[in-house]
Motif scaffolding. Sequence first.
Motif, PDB file in Angstrom:
ATOM      1  N   TRP A   9     -78.241  18.723  42.988  1.00  0.00           N
ATOM      2  CA  TRP A   9     -78.273  20.115  43.427  1.00  0.00           C
ATOM      3  C   TRP A   9     -79.720  20.552  43.576  1.00  0.00           C
ATOM      4  N   LYS A  11     -82.157  23.896  43.553  1.00  0.00           N
ATOM      5  CA  LYS A  11     -82.268  25.314  43.213  1.00  0.00           C
ATOM      6  C   LYS A  11     -83.751  25.657  43.171  1.00  0.00           C
ATOM      7  N   ALA A  56     -77.309  27.624  43.890  1.00  0.00           N
ATOM      8  CA  ALA A  56     -77.870  26.306  44.150  1.00  0.00           C
ATOM      9  C   ALA A  56     -77.128  25.653  45.315  1.00  0.00           C
TER      10      ALA A  56
END
Length: 63
Positions: A9, A11, A56
Amino acid sequence: MKLQQGQLWKKGGKYIRIVNWARLDIDYKIITDLETGEGTFHELSKKEFCRLLKDAELIEPAP
């Protein structure tokens, strides 16, 4: 959204990789540089981890 071991992910400027997915807890690594893979390991409950992933973006693996 289904969480799976090995997901990556993004972010902000950091990457979050799920290292170990368990029934109640998630071990993950926060990576600052994808090329070197350097980062720090952390552990959270699933609920707290889902809050961390808010906003995210899931990075799909290349085929």
